[in-house]
Motif scaffolding. Structure first.
Motif, mmCIF file in Angstrom:
data_model
loop_
_atom_site.group_PDB
_atom_site.id
_atom_site.type_symbol
_atom_site.label_atom_id
_atom_site.label_comp_id
_atom_site.label_asym_id
_atom_site.label_seq_id
_atom_site.Cartn_x
_atom_site.Cartn_y
_atom_site.Cartn_z
ATOM 1 N N ALA A 152 -4.713 3.926 1.580
ATOM 2 C CA ALA A 152 -5.796 3.366 2.398
ATOM 3 C C ALA A 152 -5.442 1.947 2.837
ATOM 4 N N LEU A 153 -4.971 1.153 1.876
ATOM 5 C CA LEU A 153 -4.634 -0.234 2.218
ATOM 6 C C LEU A 153 -3.426 -0.293 3.154
ATOM 7 N N ASN A 154 -2.464 0.619 2.937
ATOM 8 C CA ASN A 154 -1.291 0.632 3.814
ATOM 9 C C ASN A 154 -1.660 1.104 5.227
ATOM 10 N N ASN A 213 6.831 -10.962 -5.179
ATOM 11 C CA ASN A 213 5.620 -10.729 -5.970
ATOM 12 C C ASN A 213 4.339 -10.592 -5.144
ATOM 13 N N ILE A 214 4.474 -10.427 -3.835
ATOM 14 C CA ILE A 214 3.283 -10.324 -2.991
ATOM 15 C C ILE A 214 2.715 -8.913 -3.092
ATOM 16 N N SER A 215 1.410 -8.808 -3.378
ATOM 17 C CA SER A 215 0.785 -7.488 -3.517
ATOM 18 C C SER A 215 0.277 -6.982 -2.171
ATOM 19 N N MET A 216 0.074 -5.664 -2.081
ATOM 20 C CA MET A 216 -0.448 -5.051 -0.856
ATOM 21 C C MET A 216 -1.804 -5.652 -0.493
ATOM 22 N N SER A 231 -5.381 -8.645 2.927
ATOM 23 C CA SER A 231 -6.464 -9.641 2.929
ATOM 24 C C SER A 231 -6.106 -10.821 3.831
ATOM 25 N N LYS A 232 -4.863 -11.288 3.731
ATOM 26 C CA LYS A 232 -4.444 -12.425 4.549
ATOM 27 C C LYS A 232 -4.502 -12.076 6.037
ATOM 28 N N MET A 233 -4.107 -10.832 6.379
ATOM 29 C CA MET A 233 -4.172 -10.418 7.790
ATOM 30 C C MET A 233 -5.615 -10.438 8.273
#
Lengths: 411, 411
Positions: A400-402, A254-257, A262-264
Motif C-alpha cells: 500500500a505504501l509503495n 536506514n530510510i524507511s518506506m 511521509s516526506k513526499m
C-alpha cells in the motif's frame, strides 16, 4: 588482516538469549576494514573453548571474545585464553581498586570471587569497564591477538568504542564503506538477472543482494584507504543500478518506506486519510511511525465490517452485493469515500483475505486490493500475497505504501 | 547425540542481520534433548564453508545449516554440503513443480536460476518449503547428518517444526518438555522475589524467567523419557506459581494477548470499537491478528488530530482546551464517544506522547492515557512508558489490551 568472533556462554548455546554482540562486532570490524570470516559460539566449557581458540588462531590474526568474564567459577574465558597463550596471570592493583570502587558506589559489599576479575597476564593491555566490574584485555603472542570483552552488550559496546576501536584502527590501513539500496516490488532472482553483469564486473566494490524484513536489499561495499575514495567508488555503481531498476529502489541505507512517503506528502502539502479492512490499522500505524506525519495525516478508519464500509465510507451496498467486499470496485469506492468524507487530497484503501479461513478458488487467501486516491484519480492494484495471516497483512501494508509512493512520483 | 549449527550468509558475517535462526534452533534442539556444543557462522564462501563442515563433522553427529539456499549464484550451502558428502545432485521433478506452482500462484515469472533450488542428491530427504521456494534437505552419510534449512526465519521455522523436529524426535531417547507462562504488568525482579523459593526448590523442572518481545516470560522445563511424565512434573509447579502471581499471567505458550482478549469478547458477546491517537491503529491492527475477531470488531478510528477527536468521537473542545489532547479526561471522552458513535459494548481509547518531540516537564515523552469503556463504565489508566517512538507505541498497545483483559475479567 582478519578477525574472528567467539561468543562464550551457555545461555547462547541453549538459545536463551539472542547473540547481538556478534552482530555488533561483525559490523564494527567490517567498517574498520578487518575481514571476519568466522563467528562461533561455545558454552562455558574449558575443552571446547580451548578447541575454539586453537581453531581460530590457525585461520585468523585476531580473536575477539565476548562473555565469560564474570566473578563465578563458570566464567573461564580469560583463564582459558591465558592457557592457550601460555601466559601467567597476576593481580592488577589498579583494576582491583576500580572493582572495589564500583561496589562501594552501589553500596553493595564486594565478595571474594570478584577479585578474580582483577587478574591479568603480565604485559596485557587492560580494558576499563565503565558499565560493570569485569575489565577486558588485549593479549598478544607472535602477531596473534586475543581481545577479551565482557558479555553484557552495554559493557561490551562501550569498551569496544572507547578502547578497542582506536587500537584496531591503528593496526588496519584499510576501511570498508557499505551502502544499502532498499528495493520493493521486485524479486531477488529477477533483480540479479537484471544486474548480473554489474555484479560480476568487479569485486571492489562488491554487490550483494539479500532479504531483510520481507524486503529486498542490495549492499554495495567498497574497500579503500579512506572514506571519500570508497564513496567515489560506490557512487557510479549505484547510478548504474538505478538506470536498470531505479523505480524499484525506494530508499538508501536506514530510510524507511514510511519516511519516504511521509516526506513526499509533506513536501507536496497533501493531506491523507486511510480506510483499512484486511490491514486493520497497520497502514495508518506505519505512517504514524514518522514523527512529522501529524501535519498531513488527518484520519484513519478501520472499516472491517460491511456496515462500516457503507456508513463510514459511503461504499454502495450494491457494490458489496455484486462484487463482494474484497474486490477492485470496493477498494475503489473505499478510497474515494474516505477522501471525500475526511476531505483529504490523498487516501489509501485496503481490502483482502488475510486468512487462514475465508479463501475460495476465485478469491484465495492472500488476495488483496489496494486503492490509492490522489486529487480525484483513483487507481486500484490487485495482489496475491503469500505467508500467514500476519505476513499477508504486513505485505499488504508495505505494498500500500509503495503503491502510494509510485503514484506520488507521477505528480 | 549432539548437533551443531552453522549459519551461512555474508549478511550475518558482516553484521547486517541478527542471527535469530541459531537461537531458535539451539532452543529447539535443547528441548529435543540434543546437545549443542558449537554454533558457527560463515559467509557464502566455498572454502570456508567446507572448512566449517569438516570441523563440525569431526565433533558432531548432526550439522544443521541455515541460509544459502537462494536462487542466486552466491547461494552455495546445498552444493557444498553435497561436495563434502561426495554426493551428486540431480533435479527433483516434484520440487521443481512446487517452485513453478509457487511462482504461478503469485503471478510472477520464474527465472532460470530458480531451477537450481530443485536439485538434490539421490536418496536425500527433501523438506518442503511452505513459505518460500527453496526446499531444504536431510543428507546422511556413515551416521553423520547434514540438515539444510533456508535462511528466512519464517521458512526455516515452519520447515523445522513440520519435518525436522519429528525426524529428530525419533532419533533422541530423552526429551525436554517446556511450558511458558506469559506475564504482563509485573517486572522481572519483582516476579523473581515472589517465587524465588519455588525456583530454588528444584532443578527438574527448571524455572527460568526471561524477557521476550517486551514481555516477561517464565519457562518451566522438565526432562524425562516421555512427554506425559514431563507434563506431570510441570503441572504442579505452574499451579504453585499461579497462586502467587496468577493475575499477571495472561496466557501460556503460544497464545497471544490479542487471542486471549478476542476470545473473551466473543464468548461474552461484546462488540468493540477503538479510538486511537498515539498508537495510530496498532490496537485495532493487533486485535485483528485474531481471525475470529470480525464477529465482534465493529470499527476502528485513528483520530490523530484534535478536529477528528471532536468530529468523529464527539470529544468536547473545552476538554481539549482545558486538559489537552493527552489527558485522562480526553481519553475518557474518546472511549465513551466511539462506543456511542459506533454503538458497541466495549471501546478502547489511547492518547499519549510517543516522541521524540512534544514532551514537556509535566507531560513527558512516554506519557500515555488508556481508556476502557465497557457497558457504560469507563476507566482510564495513566502510564509513563520508556523506549523510542516505536517502542512506546508498542508498549501502549500491549497495555491497552491488558487493561481491557483485566476489565473483562471483572465481568
Amino acid at each position: 588482516m582478519n578477525a574472528e568472533i567467539i561468543s562464550v556462554g551457555t545461555e547462547i548455546i541453549l538459545g536463551d538469549i539472542v547473540n547481538t554482540n556478534a552482530t555488533y562486532l561483525a559490523k564494527e570490524l567490517a567498517l574498520l576494514g578487518i575481514d571476519v570470516y568466522y563467528q562461533s559460539s561455545v558454552g562455558d566449557n574449558e575443552d571446547r573453548l580451548i578447541n575454539a581458540f586453537e581453531e581460530g588462531l590457525k585461520r585468523s590474526d585476531i580473536i575477539i571474545t565476548t562473555g565469560g568474564l564474570g566473578p563465578t567459577n563458570d566464567d573461564i574465558t580469560k583463564e582459558v585464553a591465558c592457557k592457550v597463550f601460555n601466559q601467567k596471570m597476576e593481580i592488577d592493583k589498579n583494576s582491583l581498586e576500580k572493582i572495589e570502587e564500583f561496589f562501594y558506589k552501589l553500596g553493595i559489599e564486594m565478595t571474594e570471587n570478584n577479585k578474580k576479575q582483577a587478574y591479568f597476564p603480565k604485559g596485557a593491555i587492560i580494558l576499563k569497564n565503565k558499565n560493570g566490574t569485569a575489565p577486558g584485555a588485549i593479549l598478544k603472542k607472535d602477531n596473534k591477538y586475543i581481545i577479551i570483552l565482557p558479555g553484557p552488550p552495554k559493557e561490551m559496546k562501550l569498551m569496544f568504542e572507547d578502547e578497542v576501536k582506536p587500537y584496531l584502527k591503528d593496526m588496519s590501513n584499510e576501511i570498508l564503506v557499505s551502502r544499502t539500496l532498499k528495493l520493493f516490488g521486485i524479486g531477488e532472482a529477477v533483480l540479479e538477472s537484471k544486474i548480473i553483469d554489474i555484479i560480476n564486473e568487479q569485486n571492489n566494490p562488491t554487490i550483494a543482494p539479500y532479504i531483510s524484513n520481507m524486503e529486498l536489499r542490495l549492499r554495495i561495499t567498497a574497500k579503500s584507504d579512506n572514506e571519500e575514495n570508497a564513496n567515489n567508488m560506490i557512487e557510479p555503481i549505484i547510478e548504474k543500478i538505478k538506470d536498470r531498476v531505479g523505480k524499484f529502489i525506494y530508499a538508501q541505507d536506514n530510510i524507511s518506506m514510511e519516511t519516504v512517503v511521509s516526506k513526499m506528502l509533506i513536501e507536496k502539502k497533501l493531506t491523507i486519510s486511510t480506510a483499512e479492512s484486511c490491514t486493520g490499522g497497520l497502514v495508518s500505524a506505519t505512517l504514524i511511525n514518522y514523527p512529522g506525519i501529524s501535519s498531513v495525516f488527518m484520519e484513519g478508519c478501520v472499516t472491517y465490517s460491511n456496515e462500516s464500509k457503507i456508513n463510514r465510507l459511503g461504499v454502495n451496498p450494491n457494490t458489496l452485493e455484486e462484487y463482494g467486499a474484497v474486490s477492485e470496485e470496493t477498494a475503489r469506492e473505499m478510497a474515494k469515500g474516505i477522501a471525500k468524507n475526511f476531505n483529504t487530497n490523498v487516501a489509501i484503501s485496503t481490502t483482502g483475505i488475510a486468512g487462514p479461513e475465508g479463501g475460495t478458488s476465485d478469491k484465495p487467501v492472500g488476495l488483496v486490493y489496494i486503492g490509492i486516491y490522489i486529487n480525484g484519480k483513483t487507481t486500484v492494484n490487485k495482489y496475491i500475497l503469500h505467508g500467514n495471516r500476519e505476513e499477508i497483512r504486513l505485505r499488504a501494508t508495505k505494498n500500500a505504501l509503495n503503491d502510494l509512493r509510485l503514484r506520488l512520483l507521477e505528480l
